[in-house]
Design a protein around this motif. Structure first.
Motif, PDB file in Angstrom:
ATOM      1  N   SER A  84       0.832  -1.202   0.000  1.00  0.00           N
ATOM      2  CA  SER A  84       0.000   0.000   0.000  1.00  0.00           C
ATOM      3  C   SER A  84       0.868   1.254   0.000  1.00  0.00           C
ATOM      4  N   LYS A  85       1.527   1.500  -1.124  1.00  0.00           N
ATOM      5  CA  LYS A  85       2.352   2.683  -1.327  1.00  0.00           C
ATOM      6  C   LYS A  85       2.595   2.843  -2.819  1.00  0.00           C
ATOM      7  N   ASP A  86       3.049   4.021  -3.206  1.00  0.00           N
ATOM      8  CA  ASP A  86       3.305   4.318  -4.610  1.00  0.00           C
ATOM      9  C   ASP A  86       4.797   4.607  -4.768  1.00  0.00           C
TER      10      ASP A  86
ATOM     11  N   SER B  25      -5.113   2.648  -2.255  1.00  0.00           N
ATOM     12  CA  SER B  25      -6.510   2.706  -1.831  1.00  0.00           C
ATOM     13  C   SER B  25      -6.714   1.944  -0.516  1.00  0.00           C
ATOM     14  N   PRO B  26      -7.485   2.477   0.431  1.00  0.00           N
ATOM     15  CA  PRO B  26      -8.303   3.693   0.367  1.00  0.00           C
ATOM     16  C   PRO B  26      -7.572   4.952   0.842  1.00  0.00           C
ATOM     17  N   TYR B  27      -6.240   4.892   0.905  1.00  0.00           N
ATOM     18  CA  TYR B  27      -5.463   6.043   1.366  1.00  0.00           C
ATOM     19  C   TYR B  27      -4.806   6.772   0.194  1.00  0.00           C
ATOM     20  N   ASN B  28      -5.478   6.780  -0.956  1.00  0.00           N
ATOM     21  CA  ASN B  28      -4.938   7.496  -2.109  1.00  0.00           C
ATOM     22  C   ASN B  28      -5.550   8.891  -2.264  1.00  0.00           C
ATOM     23  N   VAL B  29      -6.802   9.068  -1.812  1.00  0.00           N
ATOM     24  CA  VAL B  29      -7.448  10.380  -1.821  1.00  0.00           C
ATOM     25  C   VAL B  29      -8.199  10.560  -0.504  1.00  0.00           C
ATOM     26  N   ASN B  30      -8.406  11.834  -0.110  1.00  0.00           N
ATOM     27  CA  ASN B  30      -9.139  12.086   1.128  1.00  0.00           C
ATOM     28  C   ASN B  30     -10.624  12.255   0.838  1.00  0.00           C
TER      29      ASN B  30
ATOM     30  N   ASN C 203       3.716  13.393 -11.738  1.00  0.00           N
ATOM     31  CA  ASN C 203       2.412  12.871 -12.132  1.00  0.00           C
ATOM     32  C   ASN C 203       1.817  11.991 -11.030  1.00  0.00           C
ATOM     33  N   SER C 204       2.666  11.158 -10.418  1.00  0.00           N
ATOM     34  CA  SER C 204       2.184  10.284  -9.335  1.00  0.00           C
ATOM     35  C   SER C 204       1.876  11.071  -8.071  1.00  0.00           C
ATOM     36  N   LEU C 205       2.504  12.234  -7.915  1.00  0.00           N
ATOM     37  CA  LEU C 205       2.209  13.068  -6.754  1.00  0.00           C
ATOM     38  C   LEU C 205       0.751  13.495  -6.749  1.00  0.00           C
ATOM     39  N   LYS C 206       0.246  13.864  -7.922  1.00  0.00           N
ATOM     40  CA  LYS C 206      -1.148  14.317  -8.034  1.00  0.00           C
ATOM     41  C   LYS C 206      -2.106  13.200  -8.445  1.00  0.00           C
ATOM     42  N   ASN C 207      -1.565  12.063  -8.866  1.00  0.00           N
ATOM     43  CA  ASN C 207      -2.401  10.916  -9.271  1.00  0.00           C
ATOM     44  C   ASN C 207      -1.830   9.642  -8.651  1.00  0.00           C
ATOM     45  N   PRO C 208      -2.060   9.434  -7.363  1.00  0.00           N
ATOM     46  CA  PRO C 208      -1.482   8.264  -6.678  1.00  0.00           C
ATOM     47  C   PRO C 208      -2.007   6.953  -7.247  1.00  0.00           C
ATOM     48  N   SER C 209      -1.199   5.914  -7.094  1.00  0.00           N
ATOM     49  CA  SER C 209      -1.567   4.583  -7.578  1.00  0.00           C
ATOM     50  C   SER C 209      -2.758   4.030  -6.797  1.00  0.00           C
ATOM     51  N   ASN C 210      -3.537   3.169  -7.458  1.00  0.00           N
ATOM     52  CA  ASN C 210      -4.668   2.513  -6.793  1.00  0.00           C
ATOM     53  C   ASN C 210      -4.221   1.541  -5.718  1.00  0.00           C
ATOM     54  N   GLU C 211      -2.929   1.168  -5.727  1.00  0.00           N
ATOM     55  CA  GLU C 211      -2.411   0.301  -4.668  1.00  0.00           C
ATOM     56  C   GLU C 211      -2.540   0.971  -3.306  1.00  0.00           C
TER      57      GLU C 211
ATOM     58  N   LYS D 260      -8.983  14.911  -2.736  1.00  0.00           N
ATOM     59  CA  LYS D 260      -7.642  15.421  -2.973  1.00  0.00           C
ATOM     60  C   LYS D 260      -6.632  14.283  -2.888  1.00  0.00           C
ATOM     61  N   PRO D 261      -5.644  14.236  -3.771  1.00  0.00           N
ATOM     62  CA  PRO D 261      -4.637  13.164  -3.698  1.00  0.00           C
ATOM     63  C   PRO D 261      -3.804  13.298  -2.427  1.00  0.00           C
ATOM     64  N   ILE D 262      -3.545  12.165  -1.796  1.00  0.00           N
ATOM     65  CA  ILE D 262      -2.766  12.139  -0.557  1.00  0.00           C
ATOM     66  C   ILE D 262      -1.296  11.934  -0.895  1.00  0.00           C
ATOM     67  N   ALA D 263      -0.447  12.725  -0.271  1.00  0.00           N
ATOM     68  CA  ALA D 263       0.997  12.606  -0.496  1.00  0.00           C
ATOM     69  C   ALA D 263       1.726  12.697   0.845  1.00  0.00           C
ATOM     70  N   PRO D 264       2.404  11.624   1.225  1.00  0.00           N
ATOM     71  CA  PRO D 264       2.527  10.325   0.562  1.00  0.00           C
ATOM     72  C   PRO D 264       1.293   9.470   0.809  1.00  0.00           C
ATOM     73  N   CYS D 265       0.948   8.658  -0.173  1.00  0.00           N
ATOM     74  CA  CYS D 265      -0.257   7.855  -0.082  1.00  0.00           C
ATOM     75  C   CYS D 265       0.049   6.474   0.500  1.00  0.00           C
ATOM     76  N   GLY D 266      -1.021   5.753   0.866  1.00  0.00           N
ATOM     77  CA  GLY D 266      -0.869   4.371   1.291  1.00  0.00           C
ATOM     78  C   GLY D 266      -0.953   4.162   2.791  1.00  0.00           C
ATOM     79  N   ALA D 267      -1.195   2.900   3.170  1.00  0.00           N
ATOM     80  CA  ALA D 267      -1.352   2.549   4.582  1.00  0.00           C
ATOM     81  C   ALA D 267      -0.041   2.629   5.345  1.00  0.00           C
TER      82      ALA D 267
END
Length: 314
Positions: free
Chosen positions: A93-95, A114-119, A104-112, A123-130
């Motif tokens: 669970s990270k990009d 999920s559910p911590y890719n957008v709030n 590009n990945s900063l504003k469009n996080p990977s689906n991996e 809004k895209p979460i940075a850094p994303c993932g569990a």
């Protein structure tokens, strides 16, 4: 009624050949060697591997147990128990592209992630993932009682991560002359974080995705009870270690552990040639070496018992 016209291929047209090229590789004519495994070969190999691993395991275990958790140089670790960082869904669970500084990945996080890719506001979460969302964020301070006056012990947060992680794997995104704060505009911090990634430190070489506390946390532990390096004590009046006396730990409690029935510890330790105190590697070598030796003994007994019968059958 006139039948429909049909087209026919030329019967004399040669069909393409399906035969592979006439080479030694495609026709399987390369020279080959197949070992004939016998008891006289297998048993010594098993004994050698088993005894070698036992010897290495004893050395590693002895070296780990001889580490004194008080003298110079001193390293401060935090320890968590009952926290399974090795769960597969959690680990992935990270990009990786986002963490390597890809805009590009900063504003469009990977689906991996999920559910911590957008709030909740998408809004895209940075850094994303569990993994990033569960980052350890207690603030720990150490004070030394110097004749009734508590003096803060300087804690160094630089150089606590792997060199390859800090210099190669993790990079901050760049976009011309824009500041890191401006680059992160339009993104959201992880839900459990107290501040945005670009505000983790005032040091520009220790913030964002190259913050060393963040980098250390992102390297997942193999066991449910683990230690991660928090600070080094190697400056000021404490370069030679922690002198005897009274110390006080002041901890800003930000990281709850009741939700996963865990516990937190602070450990002060020195290191050896194999790193900090960790008996796992020595135990693993001892177990594997012992199993090899036991199997070798069993095979030797079976070989001695049935050797005469095999010779009679021959």
């Amino acid at each position: 009624m006139k039948p429909p016209s049909r087209s026919f291929s030329n019967k004399h047209e040669p069909l393409p050949s399906q035969r592979p090229d006439n080479t030694a590789f495609t026709q399987q004519r390369l020279p080959a060697w197949q070992p004939l495994l016998s008891a006289s070969i297998i048993l010594p190999v098993f004994f050698f591997i088993g005894l070698s691993f036992i010897g290495i395991g004893i050395g590693l275990f002895y070296s780990s147990n001889n580490i004194k958790e008080s003298e110079a140089p001193v390293f401060m670790y935090y320890e968590l128990s009952n926290f399974y960082q090795n769960h597969y869904r959690y680990m992935i669970s990270k990009d990786e592209k986002q963490l390597s500084g890809d805009l590009n990945s900063l504003k469009n996080p990977s689906n991996e992630c999920s559910p911590y890719n957008v709030n909740s506001e998408q809004k895209p979460i940075a850094p994303c993932g569990a993994v990033a969302n569960s980052m350890f964020n207690d603030k720990i301070l150490l004070f030394y009682n110097n004749n009734g006056t508590y003096v803060e012990v300087p804690l160094n947060g630089k150089g606590i991560s792997w060199w390859t992680d800090y210099n190669t794997k993790f990079r901050n995104p760049t976009d011309g002359n824009l500041s890191l704060e401006m680059i992160f505009q339009g993104t959201a911090k992880p839900k459990n974080w107290l501040t945005e990634a670009y505000n983790l430190s005032s040091d520009p070489y220790n913030t964002g995705f190259i913050n060393e506390d963040f980098i250390v946390w992102m390297r997942s532990a193999a066991l449910p009870t683990f230690r991660k390096l928090y600070r080094r004590i190697d400056s000021g009046n404490f370069t030679d270690g922690l002198p005897p006396g009274e110390y006080q730990l002041r901890i800003v409690y930000n990281y709850p552990v009741k939700s996963f029935k865990g516990r937190k510890k602070i450990v002060f330790s020195t290191i050896s040639w194999m790193g900090g105190k960790n008996p796992f590697l020595g135990i693993a070598y001892l177990v594997f070496g012992s199993l090899c030796t036991v199997f070798a003994i069993i095979m030797l007994i079976v070989f001695i018992k049935y050797q005469g019968k095999i010779d009679d059958d021959i």
